[in-house]
Each structure stands twice: as C-alpha cells, then as structure tokens.
Motif scaffolding. Structure first.
Motif, mmCIF file in Angstrom:
data_model
loop_
_atom_site.group_PDB
_atom_site.id
_atom_site.type_symbol
_atom_site.label_atom_id
_atom_site.label_comp_id
_atom_site.label_asym_id
_atom_site.label_seq_id
_atom_site.Cartn_x
_atom_site.Cartn_y
_atom_site.Cartn_z
ATOM 1 N N LYS A 578 0.728 -1.191 0.048
ATOM 2 C CA LYS A 578 0.070 0.022 0.081
ATOM 3 C C LYS A 578 1.017 1.350 -0.078
ATOM 4 C CE LYS A 578 -4.210 -1.744 2.189
ATOM 5 N NZ LYS A 578 -4.846 -1.592 3.350
ATOM 6 N N GLU A 582 0.910 4.304 -2.779
ATOM 7 C CA GLU A 582 0.295 5.429 -2.615
ATOM 8 C C GLU A 582 1.578 6.570 -2.767
ATOM 9 O OE1 GLU A 582 -2.583 6.506 -1.547
ATOM 10 O OE2 GLU A 582 -3.572 4.514 -1.304
ATOM 11 N N TRP A 592 -3.097 -0.203 -10.830
ATOM 12 C CA TRP A 592 -4.314 -0.508 -9.869
ATOM 13 C C TRP A 592 -4.551 -2.079 -9.847
ATOM 14 C CZ3 TRP A 592 -7.211 2.290 -6.699
ATOM 15 C CH2 TRP A 592 -6.905 3.673 -6.364
ATOM 16 N N THR A 596 -4.233 -4.673 -6.696
ATOM 17 C CA THR A 596 -5.202 -5.498 -6.487
ATOM 18 C C THR A 596 -4.881 -7.094 -6.489
ATOM 19 O OG1 THR A 596 -6.787 -4.083 -7.554
ATOM 20 C CG2 THR A 596 -7.601 -6.386 -7.330
ATOM 21 N N GLN A 607 -9.776 -6.256 1.090
ATOM 22 C CA GLN A 607 -8.806 -5.005 0.723
ATOM 23 C C GLN A 607 -9.042 -4.800 -0.868
ATOM 24 O OE1 GLN A 607 -7.714 -2.626 2.555
ATOM 25 N NE2 GLN A 607 -9.007 -3.294 4.465
ATOM 26 N N ILE A 610 -11.849 -3.484 -2.270
ATOM 27 C CA ILE A 610 -11.966 -2.016 -2.142
ATOM 28 C C ILE A 610 -11.110 -1.453 -2.935
ATOM 29 C CG2 ILE A 610 -11.443 -0.185 -0.686
ATOM 30 C CD1 ILE A 610 -12.027 -2.280 1.872
ATOM 31 N N ALA A 611 -9.872 -1.967 -3.107
ATOM 32 C CA ALA A 611 -8.900 -1.438 -4.375
ATOM 33 C C ALA A 611 -9.582 -1.439 -5.640
ATOM 34 C CB ALA A 611 -7.521 -1.916 -4.138
ATOM 35 N N GLU A 613 -12.722 -1.401 -6.578
ATOM 36 C CA GLU A 613 -13.865 -0.187 -6.357
ATOM 37 C C GLU A 613 -13.185 1.290 -6.638
ATOM 38 O OE1 GLU A 613 -16.639 -0.772 -7.209
ATOM 39 O OE2 GLU A 613 -16.978 -3.027 -6.600
ATOM 40 N N ARG A 614 -11.954 1.461 -5.900
ATOM 41 C CA ARG A 614 -11.591 2.892 -5.817
ATOM 42 C C ARG A 614 -10.756 3.025 -7.192
ATOM 43 N NH1 ARG A 614 -6.980 3.318 -1.809
ATOM 44 N NH2 ARG A 614 -6.429 5.257 -3.217
ATOM 45 N N ALA A 615 -10.364 1.991 -7.926
ATOM 46 C CA ALA A 615 -9.767 2.212 -9.345
ATOM 47 C C ALA A 615 -10.579 2.898 -10.319
ATOM 48 C CB ALA A 615 -9.253 1.010 -10.084
ATOM 49 N N PRO A 616 -10.004 4.000 -11.103
ATOM 50 C CA PRO A 616 -10.669 4.926 -11.922
ATOM 51 C C PRO A 616 -11.198 3.948 -13.072
ATOM 52 C CG PRO A 616 -8.407 5.711 -11.937
ATOM 53 C CD PRO A 616 -8.549 4.764 -10.941
ATOM 54 N N HIS A 618 -10.823 0.069 -15.118
ATOM 55 C CA HIS A 618 -10.477 -1.395 -14.851
ATOM 56 C C HIS A 618 -9.897 -2.102 -16.162
ATOM 57 C CE1 HIS A 618 -13.800 -0.943 -11.863
ATOM 58 N NE2 HIS A 618 -12.670 -0.773 -11.029
#
Length: 865
Positions: A578, A582, A592, A596, A607, A610-611, A613-616, A618
């Motif tokens: 992580k 970051e 991403w 993942t 986790q 969640i990663a 879902e956060r990705a702009p 796929h």
C-alpha cells in the motif's frame, strides 16, 4: 513567316500540353501520397483513372510511379503486372520494380529481377544489398556489397546501418572508419546503432564528436536518453536546439510518453505553436500507454484532424485494453482503411483469443501482407492450434506462390514454445532460406526445453551470430540452473546488450549469488529501468527487501510505472504494498491491477475488492483478480457476476471463471464454462485438466489430456499428480516416463507427485530411484518437501537409520516436520533411543506446546514395557 493562324495553333497545342502536364503532375502526386500512406484503395482508383485517359495510360513516368505505389502497398503482383506493360522499361523502371520485391521481403524474386537486368547502376546494387539487409541475410549483403563495382555513400550507409541495426557494433564502427566519405546519414547510422542497443554513453560520445547536428542526430539522442529513462538529458538536448520545428516537439513528446509522463507530454503539446497530425497521434499514443482509454476516447472525438494512423492507434488502444466493442466501432466508422487497419483489427481478435472472428476478418481483407499472414499464424500457434497454423502456410503457398521466411519462423517458434522441438527442427531443416530469426527461434526452443548442448551446436553451425542468439543460449543455461555455463557464454559473447547483462543479473539472483549479481550490475556500461528493476527484484527475492527498497527510492535513476508496479508486487506485507502504491507519482490501469493482485496474493481479499472499487478504470487483470478474490471467499455467485460484467473477455477471464468454479467444487459449471469458451489456450486446457485431477476424477482428466491440441509441462504435471495422489502410482510413473520421452524436463512438482505416490504405495525402491535421478539425471535440486516425503517413505518401511541419514543430508536446516516424520516412524517400528533423540531435536526447534510428540514418545516407551 508564321501566320497568326500558325501562332494560334502553337499556342493551342502548348496549352493542351500544359494541361496534360498538370494532369500528369496531379496524378503523380496522388500516387506518391498513396504509396507513402499505403492507401491501396485510393491507389487503385488512381490507376483506374489513369487507364481511362489516353495520354496517361501509356505514360512511362506514371507507370513507374504505379509500380512504386503498388510496391509500397505490398502488392508485388500488381507491381509486376504494371511493369510487364511498360514498353522498353528504363533503368528507373527496373530499379523500382526490384525495390518493390526487395522491400516486401521477396528476396529470391528480387535476386532474379536483379540478374535479369541488362544494366545495373549503383542504385540497383544498393537496392539488392538493402534487400539482403532487410531480410537479415547479412552474409549475402556483405557479398553483394563487396561485388558492387563502385561504392558510394549510399552503399556504405546501407552496410553500416545493417551492422548497427543487428547489433554488430564493432563491425559497423570498422566500416564507419573505412568509409571514404561520410555524410549525416553515415554518422546517424552508427549513432542510432549505439542508441538502439542501449549503449547510451557511446552514443553520447559519438554525438559530441559530430561536426554538425541535424534533426535526426538530435532526435536520436533524445530517444536514446528517453530509452534509458534519462529525461533530464533528453530535455537538455531539446532545450539546446537553436531551432525547433514540429518534428522536434513531437520527439520530446514521445520521450515523455515512453516514460509514462503523460502530464509533461500534454504540456509540451499545449506549448507547441503549431502541431501536425503526428503530434495528435502522439497524444493518442500517450493516452493509450497511460491506460486511460476513456480520456483517449474523449480527446479523439475532439481532434479536428485525423488520418488513418490516428484511427489505427485509437483502435489498437481500445483492443489492447479489451474494449473490443469500441475497437470494432472505430473500425466500422473509419473513413479509409489500409492494410494496417485490417491487421490491427485481426490482431485484436487474435489477442482476445477469438480465432473464428480473426479468420473471418482475414477472409474479408482486400489484401494480405506478410504481417497479416504472420499475425494469423501467430495466433494459431499461441493458442496451440498448430495444425491450423500449418494449414495457413499451405494456403499462403497456394495464394502467393511463396511462403516468406517470417511466417515459417512463426511456425518454428510455435512448435518450439509448445515443447515439440523435433517438429520445429524438422521445419527448420526444410527451409530453403533461413535468416537470423529462424536460427534464433530453434536455438531458443532447444534452450527453453533443456536441450542446451543441441542449442550450443546449432549456434556453432550458424553462418553468423548476433547478440540475440547468444542471449537466448545464456538465458537457457540460466533458467536450467547452470549459472557457470551461462557465465561462460556471457564472457564469450563479443557484443552484449541490456538484455544480455540483465539475464546474468537474473541468473545469479536465481542461484542466490547476490554479490555476483551486484558485480554484473556495477560493470554494466549503461543502466536502464529494466536492469535497475532486475537488480531490485534480485535483492527482494533473496530476502534483502530493505536494501531493495532503499535502492529503488534513493539510487534508481529513473522510476517508471513498471518499476513501481514491480515494487508493489515484491512487498512482503500489505502495508508495504500500500505504501508503494500511495507514493507513486502517476498510476496507470496496470498499477491498480497490480495492487489488487498483490492484496489477493497476500490473503487480503476484502481489501482487494475495495482497491478494485477505487480504481478509476479497470483492465482485464483487475477483473481477473476480483474473480479470484471472490472465489477464495466462496462467493461464487458474485464471481460469476463479475465475469458477466467484463466488457470484453479473453481466455484469461474464462480461465479465472473455470478456476473459481473448480476451487468451489462446481466441476460441472467449470466444464460448461470450458465448453462455452469461443477460443481456448493451453492455460484453459490445463485449468479444466487440473480441476478434474485435483478432485480425483482421473478418468475425466485423462479424457481432457488426450484431447489437448497442445501439452506443456503443466499438463504433464497435472496428469502425473492426478494419478499419483489418487492411488495409481504405477500409472503415474508411466506418464512420468512418457513426459520425459516427449522431451519435457520434469519439475520439482512432478518429482514431488511421484515421491508422494511411492510413499502411499510403499514403493521404497522406486521412490529412492526417482529421488536419485532427480538430482543426478535432471539436476533438479530437491526441496524440503521432497526430503520429508522420502524420510516418511523410508520410515514407514522400517528403514529408520536411512531415514535419519536423509535428515542429515538435507541442505536446509531440518524443521519440526522432518523430525516429526521420523518420530512417527519410530512409533510404527519401535526404536526408543532414536525416538528420544528425535524428540529432543523437535523440542529444540519448537518449545513444548504441542502434546503430540510427548504422546508419541510415551506410546513408544510403553511398547517396550
């Protein structure tokens, strides 16, 4: 004395001739444009127009340009037809006819045309030399060069370019020194050779020696620095240029794009006083490489000007990111398509594993070039359909009357990569013309299948070697664990490139020789992001993660997205992965998907979701990681739903679904998914084979195994393991022997299965023989699990002394499992002294906490009462 009537007639005739000249010039411009753009459809229309105009259809000048246009578009048959209609072809006619065949890889036909020529000028000789160069026939090129009656600067430039391009930099430099006259092309040829093969320091030295820098030399240095990630020097060259035109701006934009600096590329684009279509295409490529296909789509729609390259680049980007539906829309709406457009769409279907659509696209194409044939043969080979690939070669021979060497090379590589090296060797032996790629393909096949001595003999048979062939052999020895042999080949190699040096770093890393790996790294004449990443990976894989992290953050000269992604993958903790993610200055879709996948591999399944879902956006790898995570969480319905949401599916997505069903015990669904796949690769076959084998359905597994179009070492491991772990050790050993006879190198997994099967069946002699063969015959280093399996086998058979002796021979420190296995054997065949000694060793490793050893020891003691 001329009358006014005669003057008027002359003026009228002159006007007609002027109109004819204007029409001729207009048609000439169209033909040149069509040739340069490879726009065959427009070129054919221009040809039809010429045939409809009396004063043009027999015009030798236009006929010559038609030959040239068809040649540039790859249609040598049309070029030959036009040439045959030229009345008394001139020297230019013969030269462009020769050039048409030469530039399209028809070396034999080019040679025949050359021999038919009554007169040959320096252009003819240079053209044939260039043909040999282009086809990698360097010996023929040298011979042609030596026979050229009079060398000019073009002759020297052709040979210097050839040698430099193939990595023979010492020979290129010798020719450069011998050249009587050098122009900018001569200097740029050797400069480009150094830059192309990663010798940025030598390129920089040569650049500083040049009396005059032109656009090519300056942009070459920008590219050279960009390839090594040295954007500071690339920017310095750019800023030092007294004048910059649109081409220069395009190159600095490309430098930024190559190194993942999309913002800098966009800033350069915005600063340009004037841009051209190349600038726009560079921005399209920048968005594509960044993985931001949504932004690409948005910006592409805004561009006021697009050419066929723009459309092809955008379509290729969509296909690369598995957006096949959008790629198809672009293809359908293209105002003009060229052969590259068709090839791009064919390759998109091929990469997605859709062989049927790729075949339909091939049949619809108005023309096929070498790339087309090679692409379709490649996809068949990649997916294991070697019979179909061979059929395509037969079709090419019937259609074109010839199969170019490049397509044969593809089939050789296909058989070699499939482990069918004897078939590859047979095809190679039948080749009339072989180039460096032919030789390298078969060498790589021998090397990768473990036939290293044969690979070495083939290299010795080669008429010429290049850095790629030596690197292939070097890699082969390294992958087989023969680091000493690999080092010897490395030391004997005269010309080394970045790949050769990086191979040795990886070889030493695999043998846990970090000092040697670092010594090779420090000796490298030039470093780029690839070798830096290799060194950092070597440190991390050998337990020096902090050193790797420090080198990456503090010493690495240029941090690209690939390097950051590698650091995420190598992190030994979720927190470390992580943190690296970051800290990334820029992320692409690959970043991403990497984080993942790293979270999935470390068991942080929630986790990873969640990663995701956060990705702009796929990519396919992200979706595959999500399916694997949900499958491991036993949320099979959600895994199936994720699969259904994937915009474009390729075999990797289908394989993930099959694995998900198999992991959760839904074998019928796994088989149904396998049957529904539009196209399967070897991984797909191995997935369903492994599912049946793992669940003990060995008869079903055997049906799959027998049906496979192509088997690799994973396939053989699955069938051997299936029989061995389900009580059929005899059959497992038969398949093991067949595996060896087929030319596959048994892996640690195959030996583990055999030893386990022998253990359960009590076959002490067979187990011991395989263990010895593992080390002596196959040079496979036994793992801790192999030793424990043999200790258990010997112990169960009452061979307690031999079992204890095996523990003493272990190269690793014996753990509690090894000692526990011996203790259990002492219980089956009571031996109180050995049991007490063994229990003491167990307690030294693991302080008493588990009552099991005490109970066993007590039971052994009770048996002596």
């Amino acid at each position: 004395m001329l009358t006014s009537f005669h003057v008027a007639v002359r003026r009228f005739s002159s006007g007609i001739r002027a109109c004819e000249r204007d029409e001729q010039d207009a048609l000439a411009r169209i033909l040149r444009d069509c040739g340069n753009a490879r726009d065959l459809e427009r070129g054919r229309r221009a040809h039809s127009q010429i045939l409809g105009i009396d004063h043009c259809k027999r015009n030798k000048f236009l006929a010559n340009l038609l030959v040239q246009m068809y040649g540039k578009c790859g249609c040598v048959e049309d070029a030959a037809e036009v040439f045959s209609g030229i009345d008394q072809p001139n020297q230019f006619s013969w030269n462009i006819y020769l050039q048409a065949y030469a530039e399209n890889g028809h070396i034999d036909s080019a040679r025949k045309i050359f021999l038919q020529m009554e007169e040959r000028d320096s252009v003819s000789w240079n053209c044939l030399t260039a043909a040999f160069v282009q086809g990698s026939h360097l010996e023929d090129a040298k011979s042609c060069f030596d026979r050229t009656p009079q060398w000019n600067v073009f002759s020297w430039n052709a040979m210097i370019t050839a040698m430099a391009f193939r990595g023979h930099l010492e020979e290129a430099k010798n020719l450069f020194d011998l050249a009587g006259h050098r122009d900018g092309v001569t200097w740029n040829a050797i400069l480009t050779g150094y830059a192309r093969h990663g010798y940025c320091d030598q390129a920089s030295d040569l650049y500083n020696r040049m009396n005059h820098w032109d656009l090519v030399s300056q942009t070459t240095m920008i590219q050279a620095y960009a390839q090594t990630g040295d954007l500071e020097n690339a920017r310095s060259v750019f800023n030092s240029m007294p004048e910059r035109d649109v081409v220069t701006w395009n190159y600095i934009m490309q430098a930024y794009t190559q190194n993942g600096c999309l913002n800098e590329s966009k800033e350069s684009f915005d600063r340009m006083a004037k841009w051209n279509i190349v600038s726009l295409n560079t921005m399209i490529l920048a968005y594509a490489q960044q993985g931001d296909v949504d932004l690409l789509k948005e910006e592409f729609a805004k561009f006021p000007e697009k050419n066929v390259i723009s459309w092809n680049t955008a379509m290729g980007a969509m296909a690369q990111h598995n957006r096949l539906h959008e790629a198809k829309n672009l293809f359908d709406f293209m105002p003009v398509r060229n052969v590259v457009s068709w090839n791009t769409w064919l390759a998109a279907n091929a990469q997605s594993g859709d062989c049927s659509e790729a075949g339909r696209t091939f049949d619809l194409m108005p023309q096929h070039d070498v790339v087309t044939w090679t692409a379709l043969v490649h996809v068949y080979c990649h997916l294991g359909y070697l019979d179909e690939a061979s059929a395509m070669l037969d079709k090419m021979a019937r259609t074109c009357g010839i199969v170019v060497t490049a397509v044969w090379n593809c089939l050789i590589a296909g058989y070699a990569q499939a482990g069918q090296i004897e078939q590859a060797w047979e095809i190679f032996g039948g080749l009339i013309q072989r180039n460096i790629v032919s030789w390298t393909s078969v060498i790589q096949g021998f090397a990768e299948s473990g036939h290293l001595d044969r690979a070495k003999r083939v290299i010795e048979m080669m008429p010429e070697h290049d850095v790629v062939t030596w690197t292939a052999l070097c890699q082969g020895y390294a992958q087989a664990g023969y680091v000493g042999h690999s080092r010897k080949i490395f030391q004997e190699t005269v010309s080394r490139n970045i790949v050769t040096w990086t191979t040795m770093i990886q070889a030493h890393a695999q043998s846990e020789s970090l000092d040697d790996a670092r010594e090779v790294f420090d000796r490298m004449p030039e470093h780029n992001a690839v070798c830096w990443t290799a060194m950092i990976v070597a440190l991390a894989q050998n337990g020096c993660r902090e050193t790797a992290r420090s080198m990456f953050l503090e010493k690495m000269e240029a941090l690209d997205v690939v390097s950051w992604n590698a650091m995420i993958t190598m992190s030994d903790s979720v927190a470390g992965a992580k943190e690296m993610f970051e800290r990334m200055p820029a992320r692409d879709a690959g970043s991403w998907s990497t984080v993942t996948a790293a979270l999935v591999s470390k068991g942080e399944l929630e986790q990873s979701l969640i990663a995701f879902e956060r990705a702009p956006n796929h990519n396919l790898a992200s979706w595959v990681s999500r399916i694997h995570a949900l499958a491991q969480m036993l949320r099979i319905d959600e895994a199936k739903s994720a699969f259904d949401r994937i915009p474009e599916r390729n075999p990797a997505a289908w394989n993930a679904l099959i694995d998900a069903f198999a992991l959760n015990g839904f074998l019928r669904d796994a088989r149904r998914s396998f049957d529904l796949m539009p196209c399967r690769d070897t991984i797909s076959w191995n997935a369903i084979l492994g599912a049946f084998s793992h669940h003990g359905l060995v008869d079903r597994a055997l049906e799959i195994f027998d049906s496979m179009p192509l088997r690799d070492v994973v396939s053989w491991n699955s069938i051997v393991g299936g029989y061995a772990h389900n009580g059929h050790c005899g059959l497992a050993m038969e398949f093991f022997r067949a595996m060896v006879q087929e030319g596959f190198q048994p892996s640690e997994l195959a030996f583990g299965s055999i030893l386990s099967g022998c253990n359960h069946a009590g076959l002490v002699r067979d187990g011991c023989q395989h263990f010895v063969a593992m080390i002596a015959d196959y040079q496979v280093a036994p793992l801790r699990e192999h030793f424990c399996c043999l200790i258990d086998l010997l112990g169960r058979a009452g061979e307690l002394e031999e079992a204890e002796g095996m523990i003493a021979q272990m190269p690793h420190a014996p753990d509690s499992i090894a000692w526990g296995t011996l203790l259990a054997a002492c219980h089956i065949h009571p031996d109180l002294d050995r049991a007490a000694r063994t229990a003491d060793r167990m307690f030294e490793l693991d302080p008493p906490g588990d009552a099991g050893p005490f109970v066993l020891l007590a039971n052994i003691g009770r048996s002596f009462e």
